[in-house]
Design a protein around this motif. Sequence first.
Motif, PDB file in Angstrom:
ATOM      1  N   SER A  80       4.346  -0.062  -5.768  1.00 18.85           N
ATOM      2  CA  SER A  80       3.147  -0.476  -6.492  1.00 18.85           C
ATOM      3  C   SER A  80       3.392  -1.779  -7.253  1.00 18.85           C
ATOM      4  O   SER A  80       4.217  -1.824  -8.167  1.00 18.85           O
ATOM      5  CB  SER A  80       2.738   0.634  -7.468  1.00 18.85           C
ATOM      6  N   SER A  81       2.668  -2.834  -6.876  1.00 20.90           N
ATOM      7  CA  SER A  81       2.792  -4.108  -7.590  1.00 20.90           C
ATOM      8  C   SER A  81       2.328  -3.940  -9.027  1.00 20.90           C
ATOM      9  O   SER A  81       2.931  -4.484  -9.954  1.00 20.90           O
ATOM     10  CB  SER A  81       1.908  -5.183  -6.946  1.00 20.90           C
ATOM     11  N   ASN A  82       1.233  -3.194  -9.202  1.00 20.21           N
ATOM     12  CA  ASN A  82       0.722  -3.001 -10.565  1.00 20.21           C
ATOM     13  C   ASN A  82       1.737  -2.277 -11.425  1.00 20.21           C
ATOM     14  O   ASN A  82       1.990  -2.656 -12.567  1.00 20.21           O
ATOM     15  CB  ASN A  82      -0.576  -2.187 -10.546  1.00 20.21           C
ATOM     16  N   GLY A 122       3.858  -9.685   1.456  1.00 14.44           N
ATOM     17  CA  GLY A 122       4.421  -8.621   2.292  1.00 14.44           C
ATOM     18  C   GLY A 122       3.310  -7.916   3.052  1.00 14.44           C
ATOM     19  O   GLY A 122       3.428  -7.636   4.256  1.00 14.44           O
ATOM     20  N   THR A 123       2.205  -7.652   2.354  1.00 15.22           N
ATOM     21  CA  THR A 123       1.075  -6.991   2.995  1.00 15.22           C
ATOM     22  C   THR A 123       0.537  -7.861   4.132  1.00 15.22           C
ATOM     23  O   THR A 123       0.166  -7.361   5.202  1.00 15.22           O
ATOM     24  CB  THR A 123      -0.026  -6.721   1.945  1.00 15.22           C
ATOM     25  N   ALA A 124       0.523  -9.171   3.906  1.00 12.25           N
ATOM     26  CA  ALA A 124       0.003 -10.080   4.935  1.00 12.25           C
ATOM     27  C   ALA A 124       0.889 -10.056   6.186  1.00 12.25           C
ATOM     28  O   ALA A 124       0.385 -10.034   7.311  1.00 12.25           O
ATOM     29  CB  ALA A 124      -0.080 -11.499   4.365  1.00 12.25           C
ATOM     30  N   ALA A 168      -2.401   0.763  -0.215  1.00 13.91           N
ATOM     31  CA  ALA A 168      -3.680   0.041  -0.171  1.00 13.91           C
ATOM     32  C   ALA A 168      -3.734  -0.914   1.035  1.00 13.91           C
ATOM     33  O   ALA A 168      -4.795  -1.118   1.629  1.00 13.91           O
ATOM     34  CB  ALA A 168      -3.893  -0.736  -1.450  1.00 13.91           C
ATOM     35  N   GLY A 169      -2.582  -1.473   1.404  1.00 10.61           N
ATOM     36  CA  GLY A 169      -2.546  -2.422   2.516  1.00 10.61           C
ATOM     37  C   GLY A 169      -3.011  -1.806   3.821  1.00 10.61           C
ATOM     38  O   GLY A 169      -3.612  -2.478   4.672  1.00 10.61           O
ATOM     39  N   ALA A 170      -2.746  -0.510   3.997  1.00  3.32           N
ATOM     40  CA  ALA A 170      -3.131   0.151   5.247  1.00  3.32           C
ATOM     41  C   ALA A 170      -4.647   0.227   5.355  1.00  3.32           C
ATOM     42  O   ALA A 170      -5.208   0.168   6.456  1.00  3.32           O
ATOM     43  CB  ALA A 170      -2.519   1.540   5.302  1.00  3.32           C
ATOM     44  N   LEU A 205       7.095   1.000   5.529  1.00  5.12           N
ATOM     45  CA  LEU A 205       6.680  -0.403   5.598  1.00  5.12           C
ATOM     46  C   LEU A 205       6.182  -0.882   4.238  1.00  5.12           C
ATOM     47  O   LEU A 205       6.370  -2.038   3.851  1.00  5.12           O
ATOM     48  CB  LEU A 205       5.570  -0.595   6.646  1.00  5.12           C
ATOM     49  N   ASP A 206       5.550   0.038   3.500  1.00  7.52           N
ATOM     50  CA  ASP A 206       4.986  -0.290   2.185  1.00  7.52           C
ATOM     51  C   ASP A 206       6.084  -0.650   1.179  1.00  7.52           C
ATOM     52  O   ASP A 206       5.901  -1.524   0.321  1.00  7.52           O
ATOM     53  CB  ASP A 206       4.162   0.908   1.681  1.00  7.52           C
ATOM     54  N   MET A 207       7.236   0.010   1.290  1.00  5.62           N
ATOM     55  CA  MET A 207       8.334  -0.283   0.345  1.00  5.62           C
ATOM     56  C   MET A 207       8.730  -1.754   0.466  1.00  5.62           C
ATOM     57  O   MET A 207       8.780  -2.493  -0.516  1.00  5.62           O
ATOM     58  CB  MET A 207       9.548   0.603   0.657  1.00  5.62           C
ATOM     59  N   GLY A 208       8.965  -2.183   1.689  1.00  5.25           N
ATOM     60  CA  GLY A 208       9.375  -3.569   1.907  1.00  5.25           C
ATOM     61  C   GLY A 208       8.289  -4.556   1.511  1.00  5.25           C
ATOM     62  O   GLY A 208       8.543  -5.565   0.853  1.00  5.25           O
ATOM     63  N   ARG A 209       7.049  -4.238   1.889  1.00  6.74           N
ATOM     64  CA  ARG A 209       5.998  -5.234   1.634  1.00  6.74           C
ATOM     65  C   ARG A 209       5.694  -5.364   0.141  1.00  6.74           C
ATOM     66  O   ARG A 209       5.413  -6.450  -0.354  1.00  6.74           O
ATOM     67  CB  ARG A 209       4.748  -4.965   2.464  1.00  6.74           C
ATOM     68  N   THR A 210       5.796  -4.250  -0.606  1.00  9.57           N
ATOM     69  CA  THR A 210       5.533  -4.335  -2.043  1.00  9.57           C
ATOM     70  C   THR A 210       6.626  -5.152  -2.737  1.00  9.57           C
ATOM     71  O   THR A 210       6.346  -5.952  -3.636  1.00  9.57           O
ATOM     72  CB  THR A 210       5.436  -2.924  -2.669  1.00  9.57           C
TER      73      THR A 210
HETATM   74  N1  ASP Z   1       1.683  -1.197  -2.117  1.00  5.59           N
HETATM   75  C1  ASP Z   1       1.346  -2.590  -2.080  1.00  5.59           C
HETATM   76  C2  ASP Z   1       1.443  -3.182  -3.467  1.00  5.59           C
HETATM   77  O1  ASP Z   1       1.333  -2.485  -4.436  1.00  5.59           O
HETATM   78  C3  ASP Z   1      -0.007  -2.849  -1.517  1.00  5.59           C
HETATM   79  C4  ASP Z   1      -0.012  -2.463  -0.064  1.00  5.59           C
HETATM   80  O2  ASP Z   1      -0.167  -1.283   0.248  1.00  5.59           O
HETATM   81  O3  ASP Z   1       0.136  -3.347   0.782  1.00  5.59           O
HETATM   82  O4  ASP Z   1       1.621  -4.378  -3.579  1.00  5.59           O
END
Ligand code: ASP
Length: 439
Positions: A288-290, A324-326, A370-372, A406-411
């Motif tokens: 979670s970025s937030n 990362g999401t992109a 959220a990216g999914a 995938l979410d771990m890496g992209r976040t």
């Molecule tokens: N989990 C990502 C974030 O918090 C968002 C995503 O699901 O791509 O940045």
Amino acid sequence: MGKSRRGSNLGPNQGVAKKWYSWYFEFNLLYRILIGLVLGVILGLTLREKILWIAPLGDLFVRLLKMIMMPIILSTLIVGASSVSPANLGKVGVRVIVFYLITSAVAVVIGLFMGTVFRPVAELTSLAEAVGTEVEAPSITQTLLNIVPTSVAQVVVNESILAVIFFALVFGMGISYLRVSHNERIKKGGELLYTFFDGIAEVMMLIIKGIMQYAPIGVLALVSVVFASNGPKVIGSLGLVTAACFVGYALHVILVYGGLVKVYGGLSLKRYFKDAKNPFITAFVTRSSNGTLPVSMQAAQNLGIPKDIYSFSLPLGATLNMDGTAIYQGVCAVFIALSVWGRAFTFPEMGIIVVTATLASIGTAGVPGAGAIMLLLVLDSVGLPVIAGSPVAGAYAMILGIDALLDMGRTALNVTGDLSCTTVVAKKLNQLDISKWKT
Ligand code: ASP
């Protein structure tokens, strides 16, 4: 969802049901989804056509996600755009936003490139036969023109994503101007609208949380149908999707962040990562970025970035800047196109994906998964809508099964991107405390 007891003397069956119920809701969602994926593979491969009755449970999940897509884009983008005050849009704001947009666009290109190099493809043959594989690519001029809607209601009903994004951004910026008006009546209207859409965005987040509780079952059903209809040959493709994403993430860190901090900013990478690793690791585990924001702010402070810059750019980045999401969206879009159409994207289609995925990453909330959901929007824009029962839905479900990983890496990348851009902007504005870099 009440957990009320219907009676204190539970029968043995009720007792077991209650145990399952509490286990289901208390067990870590990430593991539950993974279990759903693995069970789906096993059931699909062993029972084959005997498990196809489960399809409606998967369709239900797809419908729930589609239901939430439009309201979430509208509300989060309007709130995002209206939170940037016109005053901050000046020196710092414009620079930060330009960096955010450029790095996100580069990230999509890296994602598309990685997808093209790794060529992850699930041979969804039996499902793919059900739909035509030829989809006419829209002309680029028309696509660009269509970004500006002629009727807002119509674009929402027709799910024309780019047009909805455009309208939401313009509308949100309008609200941000109202909010700083000297006219009390207008200012009040602006605040009211902001609170209204902020409230809607919060409700959407709650609904997503609820829908995600159903994700393990939805993923199980969708994946088992894919494996029942296609057999074991689709397994390797998921490994390739993961590899393509993670190599893309690594490339982006080295080329883009390395290039920004070291080459463009003239700063020491070693010193940068001494502090940048903390938000990186926190984001990796929390997804979670937030949630990582306090750790990112601490890192920014240690790096000598002035508070008035990072307190504006980091929260903004946590909602708007998702490199990362992109990358993930680029790779997944290629995977789905290869699996469903049997061909890669044409250049005009890639152009559309760069624009949509960049904008979609702006609209992605900084929360797990959220990216999914935003991937649905990117797929829609190139004529690959996720429709219940379609091959696109099957391929999408496979990705959803490994989404947590995938979410771990992209976040981790998302937050590092915010910090890198912020550091460079501070350096270029001569506001970086260089004494902190001498240690
Ligand atoms: N989990 C990502 C974030 O918090 C968002 C995503 O699901 O791509 O940045």
